[in-house]
Design a protein around this motif. Structure first.
Motif, mmCIF file in Angstrom:
data_model
loop_
_atom_site.group_PDB
_atom_site.id
_atom_site.type_symbol
_atom_site.label_atom_id
_atom_site.label_comp_id
_atom_site.label_asym_id
_atom_site.label_seq_id
_atom_site.Cartn_x
_atom_site.Cartn_y
_atom_site.Cartn_z
ATOM 1 N N PRO A 187 0.784 -1.293 -0.018
ATOM 2 C CA PRO A 187 0.051 -0.029 -0.002
ATOM 3 C C PRO A 187 0.852 1.262 -0.119
ATOM 4 O O PRO A 187 1.892 1.268 0.259
ATOM 5 C CB PRO A 187 -0.904 -0.033 1.425
ATOM 6 N N ALA A 188 0.285 2.225 -0.559
ATOM 7 C CA ALA A 188 1.120 3.594 -0.857
ATOM 8 C C ALA A 188 0.963 4.188 0.708
ATOM 9 O O ALA A 188 1.983 4.946 1.078
ATOM 10 C CB ALA A 188 0.570 4.444 -1.797
ATOM 11 N N ASP A 189 -0.259 4.286 1.150
ATOM 12 C CA ASP A 189 -0.303 4.969 2.600
ATOM 13 C C ASP A 189 -1.439 4.449 3.506
ATOM 14 O O ASP A 189 -1.911 3.528 2.989
ATOM 15 C CB ASP A 189 -0.268 6.632 2.367
ATOM 16 N N TRP A 190 -1.535 5.203 4.452
ATOM 17 C CA TRP A 190 -2.525 4.553 5.556
ATOM 18 C C TRP A 190 -3.974 4.518 5.118
ATOM 19 O O TRP A 190 -4.714 3.576 5.443
ATOM 20 C CB TRP A 190 -2.487 5.462 6.695
ATOM 21 N N ARG A 191 -4.337 5.485 4.141
ATOM 22 C CA ARG A 191 -5.554 5.465 3.639
ATOM 23 C C ARG A 191 -5.998 4.142 2.851
ATOM 24 O O ARG A 191 -6.856 3.593 2.713
ATOM 25 C CB ARG A 191 -5.729 6.691 2.731
ATOM 26 N N GLU A 192 -5.094 3.678 2.050
ATOM 27 C CA GLU A 192 -5.144 2.606 1.280
ATOM 28 C C GLU A 192 -5.117 1.551 1.928
ATOM 29 O O GLU A 192 -5.890 0.571 1.861
ATOM 30 C CB GLU A 192 -3.748 2.505 0.369
ATOM 31 N N ARG A 193 -4.371 1.253 2.939
ATOM 32 C CA ARG A 193 -4.125 0.033 3.921
ATOM 33 C C ARG A 193 -5.459 -0.153 4.676
ATOM 34 O O ARG A 193 -6.132 -1.094 4.948
ATOM 35 C CB ARG A 193 -2.990 0.157 4.771
ATOM 36 N N PHE A 194 -5.894 1.074 5.273
ATOM 37 C CA PHE A 194 -6.955 0.937 6.235
ATOM 38 C C PHE A 194 -8.344 1.376 5.858
ATOM 39 O O PHE A 194 -9.291 1.696 6.566
ATOM 40 C CB PHE A 194 -6.606 1.697 7.423
ATOM 41 N N LEU A 195 -8.552 1.522 4.496
ATOM 42 C CA LEU A 195 -9.705 2.061 4.050
ATOM 43 C C LEU A 195 -10.896 1.321 4.203
ATOM 44 O O LEU A 195 -11.955 1.771 5.071
ATOM 45 C CB LEU A 195 -9.805 2.136 2.438
ATOM 46 N N ALA A 196 -10.980 -0.102 4.179
ATOM 47 C CA ALA A 196 -12.073 -0.955 4.849
ATOM 48 C C ALA A 196 -12.430 -0.972 6.078
ATOM 49 O O ALA A 196 -13.558 -0.600 6.763
ATOM 50 C CB ALA A 196 -11.830 -2.330 4.379
#
Length: 338
Positions: A265-274
């Motif tokens: 993942p590029a950042d926290w938004r991508e990793r923890f979106l769900a």
């Protein structure tokens, strides 16, 4: 339909507004406020929400059932206290407040109210991988837990990032996760400083934190915030009879050009979106069905602040620093298990 007012329409506020207006069910954003009136006005116009000049005016509005606080950290205390005074549920992005003393004032106000109104935004409790890891731990299939290894790696951090933020802004997620994962309190902290990365500028990066839990479990947390290759979150529990770890970084495995890889993942938004989506939907559902939040509490926010402060002191002193918590109000019970 739950009517929500959002205080703070910056990056995280905009993301939460997006999910409440286009992803989640049973909720409507009816009001917004921001320190920048122009930003608030544009947001309100776009989603059809009333714009208020101050957070306090938004909280007092009859068109707001519950409040989401996404403003600058030092303002969190005033808005959370105002929501408690108004008797309205409030979801506060971390930190609950920027000092232990402010967190204690919030605890006292909520305890005086007599029931829970506050939830703090620790989204890892809602991540499918962390929930699966906690489930495995709970079954006993790896035996009693002995240790946990964690890593929190960022590709880079903004220019205003200071060395203490590796604890107060980055590792604080592991602090809350560890308390929840083991249903236990952290009793002492040490911070080790390995060879400094040339990519971190003036930062002491990486760091290695060591948490002692009251049960005797030890947890180490590596923070590397300029590691360039992506946003990489890891966790492995070592038990008496086996180990359990978070799964793959990516839902897809790519094979091409002679390589086999899991995209990072590029950042926290991508990793923890769900996880953010689940967090907010469960908060909304809890308020609509029972009228009170059941996720991370004001006590959890306070405990994270105390452990963070101990970590900062350990970083500065190089010593083991005990964690001393105030007496837990009866309202919160064993909130780490929530």
């Amino acid at each position: 339909m739950l009517q929500v007012g959002v205080i703070g329409t910056g990056m995280i506020g905009q993301d939460h507004i997006r999910r409440m207006t286009s992803v989640l069910a049973g909720v409507r954003v009816t009001a917004v406020a921001d320190v920048d009136p122009a930003v608030a006005f544009r947001t309100g116009e776009r989603i059809g929400a009333t714009v208020f000049a101050t957070g306090e005016e938004l909280i007092a509005s009859s068109g707001v059932d519950a409040v989401v606080v996404c403003s600058w950290g030092p303002t969190h205390e005033q808005y959370v206290l105002a929501a408690i005074a108004a008797g309205k549920p409030v979801f506060c992005e971390k930190p609950l407040a920027t000092t232990q003393e402010a967190c204690l004032r919030i605890l006292e106000a909520e305890a005086a109210h007599g029931s829970r109104l506050v939830q703090v935004g620790y989204m890892r409790r809602y991540d499918a991988s962390y929930r699966a890891l906690k489930s495995v731990l709970g079954t006993g299939q790896i035996g009693a837990p002995l240790m946990m290894h964690c890593a929190h790696r960022n590709a880079s951090v903004p220019g205003f990032y200071e060395k203490e933020m590796a604890i107060t802004d980055t590792a604080v997620h592991e602090i809350d996760m560890v308390r929840w994962m083991f249903d236990d309190e952290i009793t002492a902290v040490r911070v080790l400083t390995p060879r400094r990365s040339s990519l971190g500028g003036d930062l002491q990066d990486p760091l290695m934190l060591l948490f002692e839990l009251s049960s005797g479990v030890l947890v180490d947390v590596e923070t590397s915030v300029n590691i360039r290759y992506g946003y990489d979150i890891r966790g492995e529990i070592v038990g008496e009879e086996g180990t359990a770890a978070l799964g793959s970084l990516s839902p897809v495995h790519v094979r091409r050009a002679g390589l086999s890889a899991d995209p990072v993942p590029a950042d926290w938004r991508e990793r923890f979106l769900a996880a953010y989506d689940v967090e907010f939907q469960e908060w909304i559902d809890a308020l609509r069905s029972g009228g009170r939040p059941v996720g991370p509490s004001a006590w959890d926010g306070y405990a994270a602040a105390v452990v963070s402060d101990a970590g900062v002191l350990a970083l500065r002193s190089g010593e083991r620093v005990p964690v001393v918590l105030a007496e837990r109000p009866k309202l919160y019970g064993m909130e780490v298990a929530a």
